[in-house]
Scaffold this motif. Sequence first.
Motif: not given
Length: 130
Positions: A54-56, A51-52
Amino acid sequence: MEAQKSSIEDDYQAFLSIQVERYLKRKTQQRFCSEAEKDVINQIIADSWTEYRQTRNLSQIDTEQKIRSYYSFTLVFPYFVAEEECIISFDFRNKCSLEGGDECFCNSGVPYRQCCGGIKSLKDLLKGSF
Protein backbone atom coordinates in the motif's frame (compact mmCIF):
# COMPACT_ATOMS: atom_id res chain seq x y z
CA MET A 1 -4.00 -9.10 -15.76
CA GLU A 2 -2.83 -12.70 -15.21
CA ALA A 3 0.82 -11.65 -15.67
CA GLN A 4 0.35 -8.88 -13.10
CA LYS A 5 -1.15 -11.38 -10.61
CA SER A 6 1.81 -13.71 -11.17
CA SER A 7 4.27 -10.85 -10.67
CA ILE A 8 2.57 -9.83 -7.41
CA GLU A 9 2.67 -13.43 -6.18
CA ASP A 10 6.36 -13.71 -7.14
CA ASP A 11 7.06 -10.48 -5.27
CA TYR A 12 5.22 -11.78 -2.20
CA GLN A 13 7.13 -15.09 -2.26
CA ALA A 14 10.44 -13.20 -2.38
CA PHE A 15 9.32 -10.92 0.49
CA LEU A 16 8.12 -13.95 2.48
CA SER A 17 11.39 -15.85 1.95
CA ILE A 18 13.51 -12.90 3.04
CA GLN A 19 11.44 -12.25 6.16
CA VAL A 20 11.27 -15.94 7.19
CA GLU A 21 15.03 -16.23 6.74
CA ARG A 22 15.52 -13.09 8.86
CA TYR A 23 13.26 -14.50 11.60
CA LEU A 24 14.84 -17.97 11.67
CA LYS A 25 18.39 -16.58 11.81
CA ARG A 26 17.54 -15.14 15.26
CA LYS A 27 16.61 -18.54 16.63
CA THR A 28 19.05 -21.01 18.12
CA GLN A 29 17.86 -23.98 16.07
CA GLN A 30 16.97 -21.85 13.02
CA ARG A 31 13.65 -23.59 12.44
CA PHE A 32 10.03 -23.28 13.45
CA CYS A 33 9.34 -25.19 16.64
CA SER A 34 5.62 -25.62 16.07
CA GLU A 35 2.92 -25.15 13.47
CA ALA A 36 1.41 -22.44 15.68
CA GLU A 37 4.64 -20.44 15.63
CA LYS A 38 4.91 -20.85 11.86
CA ASP A 39 1.30 -19.72 11.39
CA VAL A 40 1.78 -16.63 13.56
CA ILE A 41 4.98 -15.60 11.76
CA ASN A 42 3.42 -16.17 8.33
CA GLN A 43 0.41 -14.06 9.33
CA ILE A 44 2.66 -11.24 10.58
CA ILE A 45 4.55 -11.32 7.28
CA ALA A 46 1.32 -11.41 5.23
CA ASP A 47 -0.06 -8.41 7.15
CA SER A 48 3.22 -6.56 6.68
CA TRP A 49 3.18 -7.37 2.95
CA THR A 50 -0.27 -5.78 2.64
CA GLU A 51 0.99 -2.66 4.41
CA TYR A 52 4.18 -2.66 2.34
CA ARG A 53 2.31 -2.85 -0.98
CA GLN A 54 0.00 0.00 0.00
CA THR A 55 2.95 2.32 0.56
CA ARG A 56 5.05 1.45 -2.50
CA ASN A 57 4.52 1.15 -6.23
CA LEU A 58 6.39 -2.05 -7.08
CA SER A 59 5.55 -1.92 -10.77
CA GLN A 60 7.96 1.02 -11.19
CA ILE A 61 11.11 -0.72 -9.92
CA ASP A 62 13.19 -3.62 -11.18
CA THR A 63 13.75 -6.94 -9.41
CA GLU A 64 17.09 -5.98 -7.87
CA GLN A 65 15.61 -2.82 -6.36
CA LYS A 66 12.66 -4.81 -5.03
CA ILE A 67 14.96 -7.30 -3.31
CA ARG A 68 16.98 -4.49 -1.71
CA SER A 69 13.74 -2.89 -0.60
CA TYR A 70 12.49 -6.17 0.95
CA TYR A 71 15.73 -6.51 2.90
CA SER A 72 15.56 -2.93 4.13
CA PHE A 73 11.96 -3.28 5.33
CA THR A 74 12.02 -3.62 9.12
CA LEU A 75 9.63 -6.15 10.52
CA VAL A 76 9.32 -6.59 14.28
CA PHE A 77 8.80 -10.21 15.20
CA PRO A 78 7.64 -11.45 18.59
CA TYR A 79 10.17 -13.39 20.59
CA PHE A 80 9.13 -16.99 21.08
CA VAL A 81 10.72 -18.56 24.11
CA ALA A 82 8.69 -21.75 24.27
CA GLU A 83 10.58 -24.03 21.97
CA GLU A 84 9.88 -27.72 21.74
CA GLU A 85 12.60 -29.60 23.47
CA CYS A 86 13.52 -33.20 23.49
CA ILE A 87 13.68 -33.86 27.21
CA ILE A 88 15.08 -37.18 28.28
CA SER A 89 14.03 -38.14 31.78
CA PHE A 90 16.86 -39.90 33.56
CA ASP A 91 17.25 -41.57 36.93
CA PHE A 92 20.87 -40.86 37.82
CA ARG A 93 20.86 -43.10 40.90
CA ASN A 94 19.91 -46.16 38.87
CA LYS A 95 21.67 -44.94 35.70
CA CYS A 96 18.72 -45.41 33.37
CA SER A 97 16.28 -43.29 31.36
CA LEU A 98 12.66 -43.13 32.49
CA GLU A 99 9.61 -43.84 30.43
CA GLY A 100 6.16 -42.53 31.36
CA GLY A 101 4.96 -45.86 32.82
CA ASP A 102 8.10 -46.57 34.87
CA GLU A 103 7.92 -46.17 38.62
CA CYS A 104 8.91 -42.64 39.63
CA PHE A 105 12.46 -42.20 40.93
CA CYS A 106 11.17 -40.29 44.01
CA ASN A 107 10.01 -43.63 45.47
CA SER A 108 6.34 -42.60 45.59
CA GLY A 109 5.35 -45.88 43.96
CA VAL A 110 3.39 -43.95 41.33
CA PRO A 111 4.25 -44.11 37.62
CA TYR A 112 6.67 -41.33 36.60
CA ARG A 113 4.10 -39.77 34.21
CA GLN A 114 1.63 -39.31 37.09
CA CYS A 115 4.22 -38.07 39.57
CA CYS A 116 7.36 -36.01 38.90
CA GLY A 117 7.04 -36.37 35.12
CA GLY A 118 3.43 -35.24 34.98
CA ILE A 119 2.12 -32.24 33.12
CA LYS A 120 1.39 -29.43 35.53
CA SER A 121 -2.08 -27.90 35.55
CA LEU A 122 -2.56 -24.31 34.43
CA LYS A 123 -3.62 -23.45 37.98
CA ASP A 124 -0.33 -24.83 39.39
CA LEU A 125 1.72 -23.07 36.71
CA LEU A 126 0.08 -19.71 37.40
CA LYS A 127 0.68 -20.12 41.15
CA GLY A 128 4.27 -21.09 40.54
CA SER A 129 3.84 -24.57 41.99
CA PHE A 130 6.43 -26.76 40.34
